[in-house]
Design a protein around this motif. Structure first.
Motif, short mmCIF file in Angstrom:
data_model
loop_
_atom_site.label_atom_id
_atom_site.label_comp_id
_atom_site.label_asym_id
_atom_site.label_seq_id
_atom_site.Cartn_x
_atom_site.Cartn_y
_atom_site.Cartn_z
N ILE A 1 -6.63 4.08 7.25
CA ILE A 1 -5.19 3.98 7.02
C ILE A 1 -4.52 5.01 7.93
N ARG A 2 -3.64 4.55 8.78
CA ARG A 2 -2.93 5.45 9.70
C ARG A 2 -1.47 5.55 9.29
N THR A 3 -0.92 6.75 9.38
CA THR A 3 0.49 6.95 9.05
C THR A 3 1.20 7.61 10.24
N PRO A 4 2.41 7.17 10.57
CA PRO A 4 3.16 7.75 11.70
C PRO A 4 3.52 9.21 11.44
N THR A 5 3.34 10.03 12.44
CA THR A 5 3.61 11.45 12.28
C THR A 5 5.11 11.76 12.20
N ASP A 6 5.96 10.80 12.59
CA ASP A 6 7.40 11.07 12.55
C ASP A 6 8.02 10.75 11.19
N LEU B 1 2.44 5.29 1.97
CA LEU B 1 1.67 4.35 2.78
C LEU B 1 0.18 4.44 2.46
N ILE B 2 -0.31 5.66 2.28
CA ILE B 2 -1.71 5.85 1.93
C ILE B 2 -2.00 5.26 0.55
N GLU B 3 -1.10 5.51 -0.38
CA GLU B 3 -1.27 4.95 -1.73
C GLU B 3 -1.34 3.43 -1.68
N ALA B 4 -0.41 2.81 -0.95
CA ALA B 4 -0.38 1.35 -0.87
C ALA B 4 -1.65 0.81 -0.22
N GLU C 1 -4.54 1.13 -2.72
CA GLU C 1 -4.32 0.12 -3.76
C GLU C 1 -4.78 -1.26 -3.27
N GLN C 2 -4.43 -1.60 -2.05
CA GLN C 2 -4.80 -2.89 -1.48
C GLN C 2 -6.32 -3.03 -1.36
N TRP C 3 -6.97 -1.97 -0.92
CA TRP C 3 -8.42 -2.01 -0.77
C TRP C 3 -9.11 -2.18 -2.13
N ILE C 4 -8.64 -1.47 -3.13
CA ILE C 4 -9.25 -1.58 -4.46
C ILE C 4 -9.03 -2.98 -5.03
N GLY D 1 -5.39 13.82 -3.36
CA GLY D 1 -4.76 13.65 -4.66
C GLY D 1 -4.26 12.23 -4.88
N VAL D 2 -3.70 11.64 -3.83
CA VAL D 2 -3.21 10.26 -3.93
C VAL D 2 -4.37 9.32 -4.23
N ALA D 3 -5.50 9.50 -3.54
CA ALA D 3 -6.67 8.65 -3.76
C ALA D 3 -7.16 8.75 -5.20
N MET D 4 -7.19 9.96 -5.73
CA MET D 4 -7.67 10.15 -7.10
C MET D 4 -6.71 9.53 -8.12
N VAL D 5 -5.41 9.66 -7.86
CA VAL D 5 -4.42 9.07 -8.77
C VAL D 5 -4.53 7.55 -8.79
N VAL D 6 -4.66 6.94 -7.60
CA VAL D 6 -4.77 5.48 -7.52
C VAL D 6 -6.00 5.01 -8.28
N ALA D 7 -7.13 5.69 -8.10
CA ALA D 7 -8.36 5.31 -8.79
C ALA D 7 -8.22 5.48 -10.30
#
Length: 208
Positions: free
Chosen positions: A34-39, A48-51, A54-57, A87-93
């Motif tokens: 998962i890539r996120t724009p630095t700007d 974006l990481i959360e989404a 979520e999609q992968w799971i 932290g986002v990964a753990m919350v999603v799981a």
């Protein structure tokens, strides 16, 4: 067991899913980044990481999620982003009721290569060999995510058994302590009853 490995990062968050069991060669299910724009603002990048996770799971239905344990680094900005993505990964799981395991980098390296000090190139090479891939997974974040998943598949069952044994021991200790407390209360009540009876007999004797 199907495990989603997450190599947390704010710019690149590696994801890798393998399926297998302890003592058996695992199989690749999916790998990516998962890539996120630095700007973008950090909050938007985390969304974006959360989404993405979520999609992968939702698509691959893993049984557990393995996340790299974050350690302090010289670059505070980098470690902050890594910790936030972790932290986002753990919350999603957790939101989906999936068990989450944290594995240290040295633990993952030791599980995959046999050495806790192995370099990234060696880890990538061993992941490629273990999963019998036609080519090396890139970038390194993707290979690290697969290594995390492999580590958990091979070590997760043993960890679960140790946790269950520890929990059983704690419960046994709690029951023993409870029984001791009950015995103490019963002894105190019996003693109080004896004292009360003695006092009543003394009062009756005095009235005579």
């Amino acid at each position: 067991m199907r495990v989603l490995g997450v190599d947390p990062g704010l710019t690149r968050c590696g994801l890798g899913i393998v399926e297998g069991a302890p003592g058996r060669p695992p199989k690749l299910v999916a790998v990516g980044v998962i890539r996120t724009p630095t700007d973008l603002d950090v909050a938007q990048r985390l969304v974006l990481i959360e989404a993405g996770i979520e999609q992968w799971i939702a698509e691959h239905a893993p049984d557990a999620v393995a996340v790299e344990r974050v350690f302090a680094q010289h670059n505070v900005r980098t470690v902050m982003g890594t910790a936030q993505a972790s932290g986002v990964a753990m919350v999603v799981a957790a939101r989906r009721g999936l068990p989450v395991a944290l594995h240290t980098p040295s633990e993952v390296k030791a599980a995959v290569t046999g050495s806790g000090r192995a370099g990234k190139e060696q880890v990538t090479s061993m992941v490629t060999r273990i999963l019998q891939l036609p080519e090396r997974p890139t970038p390194a974040d993707a290979a690290d995510a697969l290594a995390l998943a492999i580590c958990h598949v091979w070590r997760g069952a043993g960890t679960s058994r140790r946790q269950e044994a520890a929990q059983s021991e704690l419960e046994a200790r709690a029951r023993a302590q409870s029984q001791v407390q009950v015995a103490k209360v019963q002894a105190a009540l019996a003693q109080a009853t004896q004292i009360r009876q003695a006092q009543l007999r003394a009062v009756r004797g005095g009235k005579r």
